[in-house]
Design an enzyme around this catalytic site. Sequence first.
Site, PDB file in Angstrom:
ATOM      1  N   TYR A 245       0.923  -1.471  -0.072  1.00  0.00           N
ATOM      2  CA  TYR A 245       0.148  -0.035  -0.004  1.00  0.00           C
ATOM      3  C   TYR A 245       0.876   1.199   0.059  1.00  0.00           C
ATOM      4  O   TYR A 245       2.196   1.309   0.362  1.00  0.00           O
ATOM      5  CB  TYR A 245      -0.936   0.020   1.268  1.00  0.00           C
ATOM      6  CG  TYR A 245      -0.429   0.273   2.648  1.00  0.00           C
ATOM      7  CD1 TYR A 245       0.286  -0.899   3.308  1.00  0.00           C
ATOM      8  CD2 TYR A 245      -0.011   1.420   3.228  1.00  0.00           C
ATOM      9  CE1 TYR A 245       0.929  -0.643   4.564  1.00  0.00           C
ATOM     10  CE2 TYR A 245       0.628   1.632   4.390  1.00  0.00           C
ATOM     11  CZ  TYR A 245       0.871   0.514   4.926  1.00  0.00           C
ATOM     12  OH  TYR A 245       1.682   0.881   6.338  1.00  0.00           O
ATOM     13  N   CYS A 246       0.222   2.350  -0.254  1.00  0.00           N
ATOM     14  CA  CYS A 246       0.777   3.736  -0.491  1.00  0.00           C
ATOM     15  C   CYS A 246      -0.157   4.802  -0.230  1.00  0.00           C
ATOM     16  O   CYS A 246      -1.252   4.451   0.384  1.00  0.00           O
ATOM     17  CB  CYS A 246       1.789   3.965  -1.600  1.00  0.00           C
ATOM     18  SG  CYS A 246       0.938   3.870  -3.236  1.00  0.00           S
ATOM     19  N   THR A 247       0.013   5.812  -0.385  1.00  0.00           N
ATOM     20  CA  THR A 247      -0.816   6.966   0.017  1.00  0.00           C
ATOM     21  C   THR A 247      -2.290   7.024  -0.924  1.00  0.00           C
ATOM     22  O   THR A 247      -3.125   6.784  -0.490  1.00  0.00           O
ATOM     23  CB  THR A 247      -0.298   8.230  -0.110  1.00  0.00           C
ATOM     24  OG1 THR A 247       0.948   8.356   0.560  1.00  0.00           O
ATOM     25  CG2 THR A 247      -1.315   9.364   0.350  1.00  0.00           C
ATOM     26  N   VAL A 274      -4.023   4.713   1.216  1.00  0.00           N
ATOM     27  CA  VAL A 274      -4.585   4.801   2.647  1.00  0.00           C
ATOM     28  C   VAL A 274      -5.488   5.837   2.466  1.00  0.00           C
ATOM     29  O   VAL A 274      -6.465   5.668   3.448  1.00  0.00           O
ATOM     30  CB  VAL A 274      -3.416   5.113   3.502  1.00  0.00           C
ATOM     31  CG1 VAL A 274      -3.852   5.535   4.948  1.00  0.00           C
ATOM     32  CG2 VAL A 274      -2.155   4.168   3.643  1.00  0.00           C
TER      33      VAL A 274
END
Length: 389
Positions: A245-247, A274
């Site tokens: 995952y990342c932003t 996120v």
Amino acid sequence: MNGLIKTASLLFSRSPLWQPTLLGLKPAKSIRPVWSRTTQLSFSCSFSTQTQSNIARFRPVAFYSIVPLSQDRVRELQSEIHSRLKQIDVVGRIYLAPEQGIGGINCQMAVPLSQLETVKSFFQGIREFTQTGPIAFTEGIQDTTTPSFRNLRVVTKRNLVATKVGLQTKDLEMQPDYLDPAVWHEQLADKGNQAFVLDMRNHYEYDIGHFEHAVKMDVDTFRDGMEVMDSLLKEKPKNEEIYMYCTGGIRCSVAGSYLLKKGYSKVKMLKGGVSAYGNYVSKGKNKTSLFRGMNFTFDGRRGERITDDVLSHCFHCNAPCDRLSNCSNTLCHLLFTQCDACQAKMDKTCSTKCKETIEGKIEWTDEYNYHNQIRPTAQKKAVAVAVAV
Ligand SMILES: [Zn+2]
Ligand SMILES: [Zn+2]
């Protein structure tokens, strides 16, 4: 006079929002500040007048699309997008890149609420961005009274995100499984610490908030991400599940594709990152967030709170604190966590040296070094303390 200069420099201290280097991109110009104190003063006046008169509400909106675009088309889109968004008072930072690198669009905006649908249908109408289906926009959890960007910048780049492995758009055709936040939540809740979860963001983003059991990449920028990921996965069988995952998703679209090409067969990523997950848990009743703390954002908000957990500590006094800000000495600009008491005591600077610089007591002579500025030795120690507690 000193007070005025200080106020001006605080107002205009550049936030991470205006630092493309945080995503591993090289800035178009040197990011060493070049403003004189006189120009800082005049800039701060116009900025403050503008924000006071602005009573509209804004929604943070983001999306990206990795698609092949020719150089000519990039230039065409740059002018088309800029003039349309300017007409309807949208601000933000939009990157466009051609297919010779990681091409397409990466778009983060603050949109006046009255223009939300206009903006969405404008982008949905650009044929290249909807090749694989409608654009999935990610929206902020909370609207803001002032825009989270100070102006509109539509910038062309060689790559939407920079890596050291020289990827082109055509190298990214194989994509990981995109898990909706609800599916991601179920699978991670079910697997607990048995799931291998990679946090693809930078070290300071992880420090203020992350998913339970996630592995920290510990990189300054995404540019270093592939090498670090390679070494983290060295012993891992190619058929094991990898969650990442990342932003907002773009870093995983690149990194996940890179892993698939290397033969890893079960790569799954959080769709919308996120930001989308934060929206999902904020709207879902009886859902306990598996992400704890703050989701750092590359805009004036500096982050969105997902849960009340405070995972990091003040750089100076080690009190619980997860607010990242830049040293108000713009010639230093260190990105660090600082509590209210230390902010007041230090005038939002990171050190006595920086405090004395903004007070005009000493002359700043150091060369700007981006990596030192975001992670000096002292901060490494602070992180080690935080992890050990
Ligand atoms: Zn403190
Ligand atoms: Zn400083």
